[in-house]
Write an enzyme that holds these catalytic residues in place. Structure first.
Site, PDB file in Angstrom:
ATOM      1  N   ASN A  60       0.818  -1.222   0.000  1.00 38.59           N
ATOM      2  CA  ASN A  60       0.000   0.000   0.000  1.00 38.59           C
ATOM      3  C   ASN A  60       0.849   1.267   0.000  1.00 38.59           C
ATOM      4  OD1 ASN A  60       1.031   0.033   2.569  1.00 38.59           O
ATOM      5  ND2 ASN A  60      -0.946   0.148   3.617  1.00 38.59           N
TER       6      ASN A  60
ATOM      7  N   HIS B 239      18.561  27.693   8.067  1.00 37.55           N
ATOM      8  CA  HIS B 239      18.286  28.821   7.178  1.00 37.55           C
ATOM      9  C   HIS B 239      18.167  30.144   7.926  1.00 37.55           C
ATOM     10  CE1 HIS B 239      16.947  30.839   3.569  1.00 37.55           C
ATOM     11  NE2 HIS B 239      15.829  31.227   4.165  1.00 37.55           N
TER      12      HIS B 239
ATOM     13  N   ASP C 125      21.762  38.853   0.363  1.00 42.59           N
ATOM     14  CA  ASP C 125      20.697  39.623   1.006  1.00 42.59           C
ATOM     15  C   ASP C 125      21.104  39.963   2.433  1.00 42.59           C
ATOM     16  OD1 ASP C 125      20.052  37.352   2.704  1.00 42.59           O
ATOM     17  OD2 ASP C 125      19.016  36.506   0.978  1.00 42.59           O
TER      18      ASP C 125
ATOM     19  N   LYS D 105      17.832  42.722  -1.377  1.00 41.12           N
ATOM     20  CA  LYS D 105      17.009  41.794  -2.154  1.00 41.12           C
ATOM     21  C   LYS D 105      15.542  41.896  -1.797  1.00 41.12           C
ATOM     22  CE  LYS D 105      16.666  37.307  -1.242  1.00 41.12           C
ATOM     23  NZ  LYS D 105      17.005  35.875  -1.082  1.00 41.12           N
TER      24      LYS D 105
END
Length: 313
Positions: free
Chosen positions: A37, A130, A169, A192
């Site tokens: 499945n 990040h 940036d 940016k």
């Protein structure tokens, strides 16, 4: 002291093997099955009872498959009575979903962190998240490493007398400034504005780049839209040479080929936090190994030593 046990998911077993080689321990076997499945099942094929378990799994494409595999590994380790389970997360893809910047939008970085903890993560070893706030999304201890030392060691072998580090940036400017200090060069940053995932505009560069040897530093390069936009602005400002560096070389949708095709890009440097297929690599690409740093951090976590001391070396 508990024995150490290191397992790898399917995302980047080559990195896990290299980390284990530096640690001097074997990479223990695991087994991933898929039911009819389409559901996954994971088995850790070595003893975990009361051991210090490390699970190495970057969240890279296919991200959802690798995420579910990691969650199942965590559940398997907890069910096997692991003494402590540390997620080694060389790349956390959902870290980009870190804020509510539109109505009724999900914050995936926090949700996935909660899922890892619920599945059984005792702590996390992450690399170049990040944004800083992602660290706080986890309800368990997080050791947050960066790859600036490895990248700086590479560039110190070049003539830096006329160099400048440029962040694409302002969000990455703090990291770029730290990198510039390691190299002993000035720093600049782009102004940016992002309109979508692949459409950005850089209106200006704050800092002196004319006639300089530029090292562009970003945390990750995916489609390469931001870097390509910055290259155009650097040409306008008469930069002398351009090199590109990042921690996470995702290079999706042909980005590496597009960047390598730019005649004024002399070199593209990244680390091996994510796998880069051999057929996609170009002559301009240099891949640095982050395995020694991860292995040392894992050794310190296992021995109860300071991980932050790594940044003072």
């Amino acid at each position: 002291m508990r024995e150490i046990a290191v397992f790898s998911g399917s995302a980047h077993p080559e990195l896990a093997q290299e980390v284990c080689a530096h640690l001097g321990v074997p990479l223990l076997p695991s087994k991933v099955d898929r039911f009819a499945n389409d559901c996954l099942q994971v088995q850790l094929a070595a003893n975990c009872r009361e051991r210090d378990v490390f699970l190495i799994q970057p969240l890279v494409k296919p991200v959802q498959e690798n995420l579910v595999e990691l969650l199942l590994m965590l559940d398997a380790a907890r069910g096997a009575s692991a003494g402590r389970t540390t997620v080694v997360l060389p790349h956390y893809a959902y870290a980009r979903s870190d804020k509510k910047d539109a109505p009724r939008i999900s914050i995936g970085g926090r949700l996935i962190a909660d899922l890892m903890v619920t599945a059984g993560a005792s702590r996390v070893l992450a690399l170049t998240l990040h944004s800083p706030q992602v660290h706080g999304f986890f309800a368990v201890p997080v050791d947050h490493l960066h790859a600036l030392r490895e990248l700086a060691a590479h560039f110190r072998g070049q003539d830096l007398s006329n160099a400048v580090v440029v962040s694409p940036d302002l969000g990455n400017a703090k990291e770029a400034a730290a990198f510039a200090r390691l190299l002993g060069v000035p720093v600049a940053a782009g102004a940016k504005q992002r309109f979508s995932d692949d459409r950005v505009t850089i209106s200006s560069v704050i800092g002196e780049v004319a006639g300089r040897d530029v090292i562009v530093l970003d945390d990750e390069i995916a489609k390469g839209s931001t870097v390509l936009e910055l290259l155009g602005k650097l040409r306008e400002l008469k930069a002398r040479t351009i090199r590109v560096a990042c921690t996470h070389g995702l290079f999706s949708q042909g980005a590496l080929g597009r960047l390598s095709a730019e005649p004024d890009v002399l070199e593209i440097v990244c680390t091996n936090t994510v796998p880069i297929p051999a057929e996609e690599r170009t002559e301009k690409l240099r891949v640095l190994s982050i395995a020694p740093a991860l292995a040392e951090a894992m050794r310190r976590i296992h021995n109860g030593e300071s991980v932050s001391a790594l940044f003072d070396q």
